[in-house]
Design an enzyme around this catalytic site. Structure first.
Site, PDB file in Angstrom:
ATOM      1  CB  SER A 137      -1.380  -0.201   0.993  1.00 26.15           C
ATOM      2  OG  SER A 137      -1.165   1.399   0.829  1.00 26.15           O
ATOM      3  CE1 TYR A 150      -4.203  -1.977   5.446  1.00 22.41           C
ATOM      4  CE2 TYR A 150      -3.027  -0.377   4.375  1.00 22.41           C
ATOM      5  CZ  TYR A 150      -3.870  -1.177   4.180  1.00 22.41           C
ATOM      6  OH  TYR A 150      -4.455  -1.211   2.800  1.00 22.41           O
TER       7      TYR A 150
HETATM    8  P1  NAD Z   1     -11.350  -6.466   0.565  1.00 21.24           P
HETATM    9  O1  NAD Z   1     -11.534  -6.347   1.812  1.00 21.24           O
HETATM   10  O2  NAD Z   1     -12.750  -6.080  -0.673  1.00 21.24           O
HETATM   11  O3  NAD Z   1     -11.223  -7.486   0.705  1.00 21.24           O
HETATM   12  C1  NAD Z   1     -10.338  -8.556   1.167  1.00 21.24           C
HETATM   13  C2  NAD Z   1     -10.398  -9.619   1.175  1.00 21.24           C
HETATM   14  O4  NAD Z   1      -9.439 -10.707   1.723  1.00 21.24           O
HETATM   15  C3  NAD Z   1     -11.425 -10.136   1.410  1.00 21.24           C
HETATM   16  O5  NAD Z   1     -12.847 -11.458   0.375  1.00 21.24           O
HETATM   17  C4  NAD Z   1     -12.034 -11.366   2.404  1.00 21.24           C
HETATM   18  O6  NAD Z   1     -12.793 -12.207   3.528  1.00 21.24           O
HETATM   19  C5  NAD Z   1      -9.970 -11.616   3.126  1.00 21.24           C
HETATM   20  N1  NAD Z   1      -9.626 -11.541   3.793  1.00 21.24           N
HETATM   21  C6  NAD Z   1      -9.545 -11.548   4.924  1.00 21.24           C
HETATM   22  N2  NAD Z   1      -9.352 -11.583   5.910  1.00 21.24           N
HETATM   23  C7  NAD Z   1      -8.427 -12.801   5.519  1.00 21.24           C
HETATM   24  C8  NAD Z   1      -7.900 -14.246   6.135  1.00 21.24           C
HETATM   25  N3  NAD Z   1      -7.619 -13.880   7.415  1.00 21.24           N
HETATM   26  N4  NAD Z   1      -7.638 -15.236   5.553  1.00 21.24           N
HETATM   27  C9  NAD Z   1      -7.901 -15.862   4.492  1.00 21.24           C
HETATM   28  N5  NAD Z   1      -9.064 -14.450   3.560  1.00 21.24           N
HETATM   29  C10 NAD Z   1      -8.999 -13.678   4.452  1.00 21.24           C
HETATM   30  O7  NAD Z   1     -10.187  -6.073  -0.053  1.00 21.24           O
HETATM   31  P2  NAD Z   1      -9.877  -4.820  -1.207  1.00 21.24           P
HETATM   32  O8  NAD Z   1      -9.466  -3.722  -0.838  1.00 21.24           O
HETATM   33  O9  NAD Z   1      -9.579  -5.808  -2.537  1.00 21.24           O
HETATM   34  O10 NAD Z   1      -8.189  -5.251  -0.261  1.00 21.24           O
HETATM   35  C11 NAD Z   1      -6.938  -6.418  -0.704  1.00 21.24           C
HETATM   36  C12 NAD Z   1      -5.656  -5.557  -0.611  1.00 21.24           C
HETATM   37  O11 NAD Z   1      -5.429  -5.101  -1.078  1.00 21.24           O
HETATM   38  C13 NAD Z   1      -5.440  -5.616   0.861  1.00 21.24           C
HETATM   39  O12 NAD Z   1      -4.452  -6.400   1.161  1.00 21.24           O
HETATM   40  C14 NAD Z   1      -5.538  -3.940   0.731  1.00 21.24           C
HETATM   41  O13 NAD Z   1      -4.723  -3.843   2.218  1.00 21.24           O
HETATM   42  C15 NAD Z   1      -4.786  -3.639   0.323  1.00 21.24           C
HETATM   43  N6  NAD Z   1      -4.975  -2.743  -0.470  1.00 21.24           N
HETATM   44  C16 NAD Z   1      -5.815  -1.846  -0.697  1.00 21.24           C
HETATM   45  C17 NAD Z   1      -6.503  -0.501  -0.796  1.00 21.24           C
HETATM   46  C18 NAD Z   1      -7.591  -0.074  -1.152  1.00 21.24           C
HETATM   47  O14 NAD Z   1      -8.251   0.784  -0.796  1.00 21.24           O
HETATM   48  N7  NAD Z   1      -8.681  -0.997  -1.049  1.00 21.24           N
HETATM   49  C19 NAD Z   1      -5.730   0.107  -0.962  1.00 21.24           C
HETATM   50  C20 NAD Z   1      -3.790   0.264  -0.931  1.00 21.24           C
HETATM   51  C21 NAD Z   1      -3.950  -1.744  -0.206  1.00 21.24           C
END
Ligand code: NAD
Length: 253
Positions: A137, A150
């Site tokens: 991130s 985070y």
């Molecule tokens: P999201 O919440 O839409 O999806 C995350 C998925 O991970 C969910 O389906 C959840 O069930 C699964 N998950 C959570 N904990 C888990 C566990 N312990 N074991 C197995 N599965 C698990 O999130 P997203 O926005 O798609 O984010 C995905 C990644 O991208 C994350 O690592 C997040 O930190 C990173 N990220 C997101 C953003 C953003 O703005 N959305 C920005 C930077 C980084």
């Protein structure tokens, strides 16, 4: 270009948001996709979508923070080519409003979960080489308000990427990370609903403007970069972090 035909890919958190987009794109490019998901029902929906489009996918119900769950799943999947460490959770707070339980929760999923999957994956990838993408991130790269735990977890992802890339050069395992700014996923909608009830649209606009480009990224835009990094076309790329941020880290002045 960018064909994943004949390759097997493991994607954590492939039931939602960015992981879902990666699962859909990788399957469309010919990969056999294995989704590791805490929310197995969400994973099943993505599998159904992939199969309807003629692709191959399966979901494995797993909490990636538990090594005892992760190791047998990787053994069952067998030899594979690609790992995308995408699953992650969020926490809002500075150091003083980060309780020990919050810190542990973020550490266990975001840091230890990625470690568990790398630990399970590397012995298998060593045989034939492969590609790993870890989801970091912009919080790993710049100071973001109220993201103490985070940011800690994403800084660890950044550093683990370099370490793994260095140690397994000779085994032809490439390891890179992606650092998105705000991407419009259920993760973001959940955050707005929880913290800004009644001001959803205003907050959505504010979060959009925090990227100099004036909007949030899309999961498909992250998936396109993940596809490149996991494809044979990226054979010269390892030990790199890729900000995907609408100008956030370099143009915010
Ligand atoms: P999201 O919440 O839409 O999806 C995350 C998925 O991970 C969910 O389906 C959840 O069930 C699964 N998950 C959570 N904990 C888990 C566990 N312990 N074991 C197995 N599965 C698990 O999130 P997203 O926005 O798609 O984010 C995905 C990644 O991208 C994350 O690592 C997040 O930190 C990173 N990220 C997101 C953003 C953003 O703005 N959305 C920005 C930077 C980084």
């Amino acid at each position: 270009m960018f064909s994943l035909s004949g390759k097997k890919a493991v994607i954590t958190g492939g039931g939602s948001g960015i992981g879902k987009a990666i699962a859909l794109v990788f399957a469309a490019q010919g990969a056999q996709v294995h989704i590791l998901e805490l929310n197995a029902a969400a994973g099943e929906q993505v599998v159904a979508e992939i199969q309807e489009a003629g692709g191959q996918a399966r979901v494995h119900s797993a909490d990636i923070s538990q090594q005892v769950q992760v190791l047998p799943i990787f053994n069952q999947i067998g030899p594979f080519d690609i790992l995308v460490n995408n699953a992650g959770i969020a926490h809002v707070g500075n150091l003083e409003n980060t309780a020990e339980a919050d810190f542990d929760r973020i550490y266990n999923v975001n840091v230890k979960g990625a470690y568990n999957c790398l630990y399970a994956a590397i012995p298998q990838l060593k045989a034939n080489g492969g590609a790993i993408v870890n989801m970091a991130s912009i919080a790993a790269l710049v100071g973001i308000t109220d993201r103490f735990a985070y940011s800690m977890s994403k800084g660890a992802i950044f550093a683990m990427t370099l370490s793994v890339a260095r140690d397994y050069l000779a085994h032809n395992i490439r390891c890179n990370s992606i650092s998105p700014a705000r991407v419009h996923t259920p993760f973001v909608d959940g955050f707005i609903a929880k913290h800004y009830a009644g001001q959803e649209q205003e907050m959505f606009n504010k979060l959009s403007r925090s990227q100099p480009i004036g909007r949030m990224g899309t999961p498909a835009e992250v998936a396109a970069l993940a596809l490149y990094l996991c494809s044979d076309e990226a054979g010269f790329v390892t030990g790199c972090d890729y900000p995907l941020d609408g100008g956030f880290t370099k143009l915010n002045n």
